[in-house]
Design a protein around this motif. Structure first.
Motif, short mmCIF file in Angstrom:
data_model
loop_
_atom_site.label_atom_id
_atom_site.label_comp_id
_atom_site.label_asym_id
_atom_site.label_seq_id
_atom_site.Cartn_x
_atom_site.Cartn_y
_atom_site.Cartn_z
N ASP A 104 2.44 -40.86 -18.75
CA ASP A 104 1.62 -40.00 -19.58
C ASP A 104 0.60 -40.78 -20.38
OD1 ASP A 104 4.46 -37.86 -20.18
OD2 ASP A 104 2.90 -37.79 -18.65
N ARG A 105 0.26 -41.96 -19.99
CA ARG A 105 -0.82 -42.72 -20.62
C ARG A 105 -1.79 -43.11 -19.53
NH1 ARG A 105 0.41 -43.83 -25.83
NH2 ARG A 105 2.59 -44.12 -26.35
N LYS A 106 -2.68 -42.16 -19.23
CA LYS A 106 -3.66 -42.43 -18.18
C LYS A 106 -4.85 -43.13 -18.80
CE LYS A 106 -1.85 -39.85 -14.63
NZ LYS A 106 -0.98 -38.94 -15.26
N SER A 119 -9.61 -34.41 -32.52
CA SER A 119 -8.27 -33.86 -32.32
C SER A 119 -7.93 -34.04 -30.84
CB SER A 119 -8.24 -32.38 -32.68
OG SER A 119 -9.02 -31.65 -31.76
N THR A 120 -6.67 -33.84 -30.51
CA THR A 120 -6.25 -34.00 -29.11
C THR A 120 -6.97 -32.99 -28.22
OG1 THR A 120 -4.09 -34.47 -30.05
CG2 THR A 120 -4.20 -34.28 -27.68
N ASP A 165 1.84 -39.97 -30.73
CA ASP A 165 1.36 -41.24 -31.29
C ASP A 165 0.64 -41.01 -32.61
OD1 ASP A 165 0.44 -42.82 -28.10
OD2 ASP A 165 2.36 -42.58 -29.15
N ALA A 166 -0.22 -39.99 -32.64
CA ALA A 166 -1.01 -39.70 -33.85
C ALA A 166 -0.09 -39.31 -35.01
CB ALA A 166 -2.02 -38.57 -33.57
N THR A 171 1.75 -37.00 -25.47
CA THR A 171 1.91 -38.41 -25.85
C THR A 171 0.94 -38.78 -26.97
OG1 THR A 171 2.52 -38.90 -23.57
CG2 THR A 171 1.96 -40.77 -24.96
N VAL A 172 -0.30 -38.37 -26.82
CA VAL A 172 -1.32 -38.71 -27.82
C VAL A 172 -0.97 -38.07 -29.17
CG1 VAL A 172 -3.74 -38.31 -28.46
CG2 VAL A 172 -3.18 -39.13 -26.18
N PHE A 173 -0.55 -36.81 -29.13
CA PHE A 173 -0.17 -36.14 -30.37
C PHE A 173 1.00 -36.86 -31.03
CE2 PHE A 173 0.08 -32.76 -33.38
CZ PHE A 173 1.43 -32.60 -33.66
N GLU A 193 1.92 -42.39 -36.30
CA GLU A 193 1.10 -43.28 -37.11
C GLU A 193 0.81 -42.65 -38.46
OE1 GLU A 193 -2.07 -45.15 -34.97
OE2 GLU A 193 -3.23 -45.44 -36.81
N MET A 230 -9.28 -42.18 -29.21
CA MET A 230 -9.32 -41.49 -30.51
C MET A 230 -9.50 -42.50 -31.64
SD MET A 230 -6.28 -38.65 -30.24
CE MET A 230 -6.41 -37.88 -31.83
N TYR A 241 -9.39 -34.10 -25.11
CA TYR A 241 -9.11 -33.80 -23.70
C TYR A 241 -10.02 -32.74 -23.12
CZ TYR A 241 -5.48 -37.17 -23.48
OH TYR A 241 -4.83 -38.37 -23.47
N TYR A 250 4.25 -28.75 -31.04
CA TYR A 250 2.96 -28.94 -30.36
C TYR A 250 3.10 -28.68 -28.86
CZ TYR A 250 -1.48 -31.04 -29.03
OH TYR A 250 -2.72 -31.25 -28.52
N ASP A 304 -7.57 -26.90 -34.41
CA ASP A 304 -8.36 -27.06 -33.19
C ASP A 304 -7.72 -26.44 -31.95
OD1 ASP A 304 -10.16 -30.25 -33.44
OD2 ASP A 304 -10.49 -28.25 -34.27
N THR A 354 -9.94 -31.59 -28.75
CA THR A 354 -11.34 -31.99 -28.59
C THR A 354 -11.45 -33.12 -27.58
OG1 THR A 354 -11.70 -31.45 -30.91
CG2 THR A 354 -13.40 -32.73 -29.81
N GLY A 394 -6.06 -42.40 -23.82
CA GLY A 394 -6.43 -41.34 -24.76
C GLY A 394 -6.34 -41.70 -26.23
N TYR A 395 -5.19 -42.20 -26.64
CA TYR A 395 -5.01 -42.45 -28.07
C TYR A 395 -5.93 -43.57 -28.55
CZ TYR A 395 -2.80 -42.93 -32.59
OH TYR A 395 -2.57 -42.99 -33.93
N ARG A 416 -5.53 -30.65 -38.62
CA ARG A 416 -6.61 -30.83 -37.64
C ARG A 416 -6.18 -30.32 -36.27
NH1 ARG A 416 -7.41 -36.27 -38.14
NH2 ARG A 416 -6.16 -36.74 -36.31
N GLU A 417 -4.99 -30.69 -35.85
CA GLU A 417 -4.52 -30.29 -34.52
C GLU A 417 -4.28 -28.79 -34.44
OE1 GLU A 417 -4.33 -32.10 -31.87
OE2 GLU A 417 -4.70 -34.07 -32.78
N GLY A 436 0.94 -33.79 -20.21
CA GLY A 436 1.72 -34.99 -20.53
C GLY A 436 0.98 -35.92 -21.47
N GLU A 437 -0.28 -36.15 -21.13
CA GLU A 437 -1.07 -37.07 -21.97
C GLU A 437 -1.25 -36.52 -23.38
OE1 GLU A 437 -4.76 -38.79 -20.14
OE2 GLU A 437 -4.13 -37.54 -18.46
N MET A 438 -1.52 -35.22 -23.47
CA MET A 438 -1.77 -34.62 -24.79
C MET A 438 -0.52 -34.72 -25.67
SD MET A 438 -4.11 -31.34 -23.76
CE MET A 438 -4.61 -30.82 -25.38
#
Lengths: 113, 343
Positions: A76-78, A46-47, B37-38, B33-35, B41, A32, A51, B12, B60, A49, A28-29, B56-57, B29-31
């Protein structure tokens, strides 16, 4: 892909997600970041958008989620990858865009300097 | 992760609850993690980058979560998959508190403000009496909307139960008014035959009105998908409807006389407190037997305390217990021992 099965034009977000996955499976990341890089900062997902789009792409079977059994990937990193259908759709979209650009170039050449 | 990104990640994670359950099960879970990470960074890039990411988050998230919910409403699809016991979990504390709110409002709060010890000033009681009707209506609307959106979770049933009692109360008062206005046309005293006739007619009218309402409700469950879902849920887990109807016991036992006697006031408040804790036990329980015992014991104790106050409450007990446990008849149909619904 016949004319009857050509999908409608893709949204930018979908296009760049598929483009990101065209280089190989990714999570995912990374999608992005790729999207932002490929669009030169113009398309920032955005997350939600991302997913939302991934969910629809999974339902349409244009992408698939990779089974991470036996890998070191965290839960959690598919990772996602393009399916054959997804590659066809991306290819069709690229062709459509190329055709648009050619048409635009021809038209502007006719108009003259 | 440093403090601020960690805090943002937690906020979040909380906001992700706006998404539908099935979406969260698949992507939560993925969301997160991604958030995370974002945000990490962006935090390294500077405060402006962090603000941009958060803006943005946060902008949205409600839009996308509403879109996901709308998609589900339009599709009208939901799965009533038979859960294994490991999928059943206690409700979260926010869900429990929302579910307990009607028990609190119609119970101890209403009793204390209406028949209070230590007897707040009349201005407070008067204020509460004025805001009561719109407050109850808001409460009912909130519960119905929340139930509609969440797919009739356990904690939305007290609001549903309150709605049922409102409709029932309206039917009974309307029939009563009709009969009284008809009876007032009679000159002279009514003899016993007329009195019995009126009682029978009143009872028949009330039953007829309830039957009509049930028929309309049943028809609506065939036509409106969300109501069909409610019907299926109640058939699968009758304790939810019983739990919702227990709010009627709270309202009925929350005091009807007051003599500014602290002991009497304690006896008035105690049943509603007992029912409040019974509701808490029901919402926390993850087994069918636990839920049933929570309802039975709570109601039994509350009725017993009320009878101490006034023997009249035996009549209430005779009326309330069958009404509240009527949905148990659904459980008499095979198959028995259906697994619990996942929340």
């Amino acid at each position: 892909m016949t004319a009857a099965t050509v999908p409608p034009p893709l949204t930018e977000a979908t296009f760049f997600i598929l483009l990101s996955l065209a280089a190989g499976p990714t999570h995912g990341y990374a999608i992005m970041k790729d999207t932002r890089a490929l669009s030169e900062g113009r398309v920032v997902l955005s997350t939600g958008t991302l997913y939302g789009a991934l969910k629809r792409l999974l339902e349409q079977q244009w992408i698939r989620r990779l089974d991470d059994r036996g890998t070191a990937a965290p839960r959690d990193r598919k990772a996602y990858a393009l399916t054959r259908q997804g590659r066809r759709v991306l290819g069709a979209e690229i062709s459509r865009l190329q055709k648009l650009v050619r048409t635009a170039q021809l038209q502007t050449q006719r108009a003259g300097p | 992760m440093t403090h601020l990104p960690l805090l943002l990640a937690r906020i979040y994670a909380l906001l992700l609850r706006l998404y539908p359950r099935d979406f969260r099960d698949e992507f939560e879970g993925e969301m997160k993690t991604v958030f995370a990470d974002a945000v990490e960074e962006a935090a390294r890039a500077g405060p402006l980058a962090l603000v941009r990411v958060c803006w943005r988050e946060l902008w949205d998230l409600p839009i996308h979560s509403a879109r996901e919910r709308w998609t589900r409403l339009q599709k009208g699809s939901f799965t009533m998959s038979t859960p294994t016991p490991t999928q059943v979990r206690p409700l979260s504390w926010p869900e429990i508190l929302i579910g307990l709110f009607p028990f609190l409002l119609f119970g101890p709060v209403a009793v204390w403000l209406a028949y209070p010890f230590p007897y707040p000033p009349d201005s407070v009681s008067g204020w509460f009496v004025r805001v009561e009707p719109p407050l109850y209506l808001l409460c009912l609307l909130f519960g119905l909307v929340a139930g509609w959106i969440t797919g009739w979770r356990r904690w939305t049933f007290p609001y549903l139960g309150f709605g049922i009692y409102l409709v029932g109360g309206w039917i009974m008062s309307t029939v009563n008014d009709l009969l009284w206005s008809y009876a007032s046309g009679f000159h002279g005293e009514l003899g016993w035959p007329q009195v019995i006739l009126f009682q029978v007619a009143g009872f028949a009218l009330i039953l007829g009105a309830f039957a009509l309402v049930l028929l309309v409700a049943y028809f609506l469950t065939r036509v409106v998908h969300r109501l069909r879902m409610l019907y299926v849920i109640i058939r699968h887990d009758w304790t939810r409807l019983s739990f919702g109807l227990t709010i009627g016991a709270v309202i009925a036992m929350s005091g009807s006389d007051h003599e500014e006697d602290p002991v009497l006031t304690a006896l008035v408040i105690l049943p509603s407190l007992i029912l409040l804790f019974s509701a808490l036990s029901y919402l926390r329980s993850t087994s069918r037997s636990g839920q049933v015992w929570s309802l039975l014991l709570g109601l039994g104790l509350a009725v017993s305390v009320s009878i101490l106050r006034h023997g009249w409450y035996i009549v209430y007990a005779m009326m309330l217990l069958p009404i509240i446990f009527l949905p148990a008849l659904f459980a008499l149909r095979p198959p028995q021992n259906k697994p619990m619904l996942a929340e």
